[in-house]
Design an enzyme around this catalytic site. Sequence first.
Site, PDB file in Angstrom:
ATOM      1  N   ARG A 182       0.803  -1.209   0.000  1.00 36.56           N
ATOM      2  CA  ARG A 182       0.000   0.000   0.000  1.00 36.56           C
ATOM      3  C   ARG A 182       0.847   1.276   0.000  1.00 36.56           C
ATOM      4  O   ARG A 182       1.822   1.378  -0.756  1.00 36.56           O
ATOM      5  CB  ARG A 182      -0.998  -0.047   1.172  1.00 36.56           C
ATOM      6  CG  ARG A 182      -2.027  -1.187   1.016  1.00 36.56           C
ATOM      7  CD  ARG A 182      -2.948  -1.350   2.208  1.00 36.56           C
ATOM      8  NE  ARG A 182      -3.805  -0.178   2.383  1.00 36.56           N
ATOM      9  CZ  ARG A 182      -4.955   0.019   1.730  1.00 36.56           C
ATOM     10  NH1 ARG A 182      -5.389  -0.844   0.839  1.00 36.56           N
ATOM     11  NH2 ARG A 182      -5.675   1.108   1.970  1.00 36.56           N
TER      12      ARG A 182
ATOM     13  N   ASP B 105      -4.221  10.386   9.184  1.00 36.07           N
ATOM     14  CA  ASP B 105      -5.437  10.015   8.453  1.00 36.07           C
ATOM     15  C   ASP B 105      -6.349  11.235   8.452  1.00 36.07           C
ATOM     16  O   ASP B 105      -6.677  11.772   9.516  1.00 36.07           O
ATOM     17  CB  ASP B 105      -6.115   8.839   9.154  1.00 36.07           C
ATOM     18  CG  ASP B 105      -7.283   8.251   8.369  1.00 36.07           C
ATOM     19  OD1 ASP B 105      -7.981   9.001   7.664  1.00 36.07           O
ATOM     20  OD2 ASP B 105      -7.517   7.035   8.490  1.00 36.07           O
TER      21      ASP B 105
ATOM     22  N   TYR C  92      -8.352   2.666  16.792  1.00 30.87           N
ATOM     23  CA  TYR C  92      -7.549   3.115  15.658  1.00 30.87           C
ATOM     24  C   TYR C  92      -7.322   4.618  15.722  1.00 30.87           C
ATOM     25  O   TYR C  92      -6.185   5.104  15.630  1.00 30.87           O
ATOM     26  CB  TYR C  92      -8.235   2.727  14.348  1.00 30.87           C
ATOM     27  CG  TYR C  92      -7.635   3.390  13.124  1.00 30.87           C
ATOM     28  CD1 TYR C  92      -6.442   2.928  12.570  1.00 30.87           C
ATOM     29  CD2 TYR C  92      -8.265   4.481  12.521  1.00 30.87           C
ATOM     30  CE1 TYR C  92      -5.892   3.531  11.452  1.00 30.87           C
ATOM     31  CE2 TYR C  92      -7.727   5.093  11.407  1.00 30.87           C
ATOM     32  CZ  TYR C  92      -6.541   4.616  10.867  1.00 30.87           C
ATOM     33  OH  TYR C  92      -5.992   5.232   9.767  1.00 30.87           O
TER      34      TYR C  92
END
Length: 251
Positions: free
Chosen positions: A15, A142, A155
């Site tokens: 990724r 993120d 997370y």
Amino acid sequence: MATDRIALVTGAGKRLGKAIARGLANEGYAMGLHYNSSAEGAQELHDEIIAEGGKASLLQKDLSRPETAGGLIEDAAAALGGPVEVLVNSASAFNTDSLSDLTIDTWQFLMNVNAAAPVFLMQAFANQDPLPEGGAIVNMLDTQMLSASPERFSYFCGKFALDGATRLAAYDLGPRGIRVNSVAPGLILPSDQTQENFDARQKLTPMGPGLGPDDVVDAVIYLVGAKQVTGHTLVVDAGQRLMGFGNAPIG
């Protein structure tokens, strides 16, 4: 391809980590390629770099044991002729849980991989002797942190911790010539959604479809070379954060 400079990328077997490592190799860095279980992808990238005249070393480590994470800096330096000049903390773990159903095992695992391991890698980077000239650290966050879903509790707590650690480390390490920044990607690659859902979500962003790994690679390379930028988060999300839809599914 010159290989006087050394970079270490965690999660380089798949990724975004793989794309970032390839991008830095193309910039002339000798690459420390960390992986945990993605041995095939890491080996593929290693062989690609070598075939193109570059230099790379494979480094396996389980980052859920953060007390050993810092050893990657020493391993990369020893394999490639150190010190490590660039560290990219890209490795990440992802699980879905909420406050009502999280367990101590899941919480600890995600906090270890997503926050503690990067912190101890930053510590080891800063403790190198001699220190690299113009050292740079880039942590991967993120963009959905800006509208985080409570269904990804552990997370996001890990990513929030890494965000704070990035700014604290930038303040702490600036006098030593080390810059610490982060990149917060948006909808770059499908994760736990279908390709159809992913494509639909990308189309809704202000800039529409087209965001991909190369855009994140460009952001990392910019921050590596930006000599007076530290403690900054560069969001690469085609404007997704402006909409506030975060993790909401699209029917």
